[in-house]
Write a protein that holds these residues in place. Structure first.
Motif, PDB file in Angstrom:
ATOM      1  N   ALA A   1      -6.447 -31.730 -25.107  1.00 29.95           N
ATOM      2  CA  ALA A   1      -6.917 -31.871 -23.726  1.00 29.95           C
ATOM      3  C   ALA A   1      -6.520 -33.209 -23.105  1.00 29.95           C
TER       4      ALA A   1
ATOM      5  N   ALA B   1     -13.847 -39.786 -21.708  1.00 24.82           N
ATOM      6  CA  ALA B   1     -12.605 -39.045 -21.956  1.00 24.82           C
ATOM      7  C   ALA B   1     -11.564 -39.970 -22.581  1.00 24.82           C
TER       8      ALA B   1
ATOM      9  N   ILE C   1     -16.518 -26.925 -26.681  1.00 20.44           N
ATOM     10  CA  ILE C   1     -15.356 -27.612 -27.266  1.00 20.44           C
ATOM     11  C   ILE C   1     -14.833 -26.860 -28.483  1.00 20.44           C
TER      12      ILE C   1
ATOM     13  N   LEU D   1     -10.920 -33.058 -20.370  1.00 23.08           N
ATOM     14  CA  LEU D   1     -12.110 -33.512 -21.088  1.00 23.08           C
ATOM     15  C   LEU D   1     -13.260 -33.785 -20.128  1.00 23.08           C
TER      16      LEU D   1
ATOM     17  N   VAL E   1     -19.233 -35.788 -19.985  1.00 16.45           N
ATOM     18  CA  VAL E   1     -18.022 -36.569 -20.256  1.00 16.45           C
ATOM     19  C   VAL E   1     -17.433 -37.020 -18.930  1.00 16.45           C
TER      20      VAL E   1
ATOM     21  N   ILE F   1     -12.408 -40.576 -26.190  1.00 15.31           N
ATOM     22  CA  ILE F   1     -12.068 -39.407 -27.005  1.00 15.31           C
ATOM     23  C   ILE F   1     -10.569 -39.397 -27.312  1.00 15.31           C
TER      24      ILE F   1
ATOM     25  N   LEU G   1     -10.233 -30.464 -28.165  1.00 11.24           N
ATOM     26  CA  LEU G   1     -10.290 -31.922 -28.271  1.00 11.24           C
ATOM     27  C   LEU G   1      -8.960 -32.530 -28.701  1.00 11.24           C
TER      28      LEU G   1
END
Length: 110
Positions: free
Chosen positions: A48, A64, A101, A53, A59, A67, A45
């Motif tokens: 990426a 994405a 993840i 992602l 996702v 995030i 995480l």
């Protein structure tokens, strides 16, 4: 009558070819993006890209970006559970993503 049967057969073949072509494109696009995340190769995480992602089931492009925004605003993820702080990620979806993840330890400045 024979002409109608022949036209129906040609139409059927054309529709089948179009469907096969569309399915092939979808498979090719998935292969080009690295397919999907796996437990053997989890997505980090903290490092990426949006494309990486998006290999996590559930996702999409917008998630994405959320995030990545969270990562930039908060200095990265300290633990995978921090993903639930991202808008749109609840406990149920997090539990599906959790095996796929990881987070790299954050570097400390010396």
């Amino acid at each position: 009558m024979t002409t109608r049967i022949l036209m129906a057969a040609i139409l059927g073949i054309a529709v089948s070819a179009a469907a096969t072509s569309a399915q092939s494109k979808s498979t090719t696009q998935k292969a080009a993006t690295g397919a999907t995340a796996t437990a053997a190769a989890p997505v980090n995480l903290n490092t990426a890209t949006a494309e990486q992602l998006a290999t996590i089931p559930g996702v999409g492009p917008k998630m994405a970006e959320r995030i990545i925004d969270y990562r930039q605003k908060n200095g990265g993820f300290k633990k995978v559970e921090d993903l639930m702080n991202v808008s749109g990620v609840g406990e149920k979806s997090f539990l599906k993503m959790k095996p796929l993840i990881t987070v790299a330890p954050l570097k400390t400045s010396q």
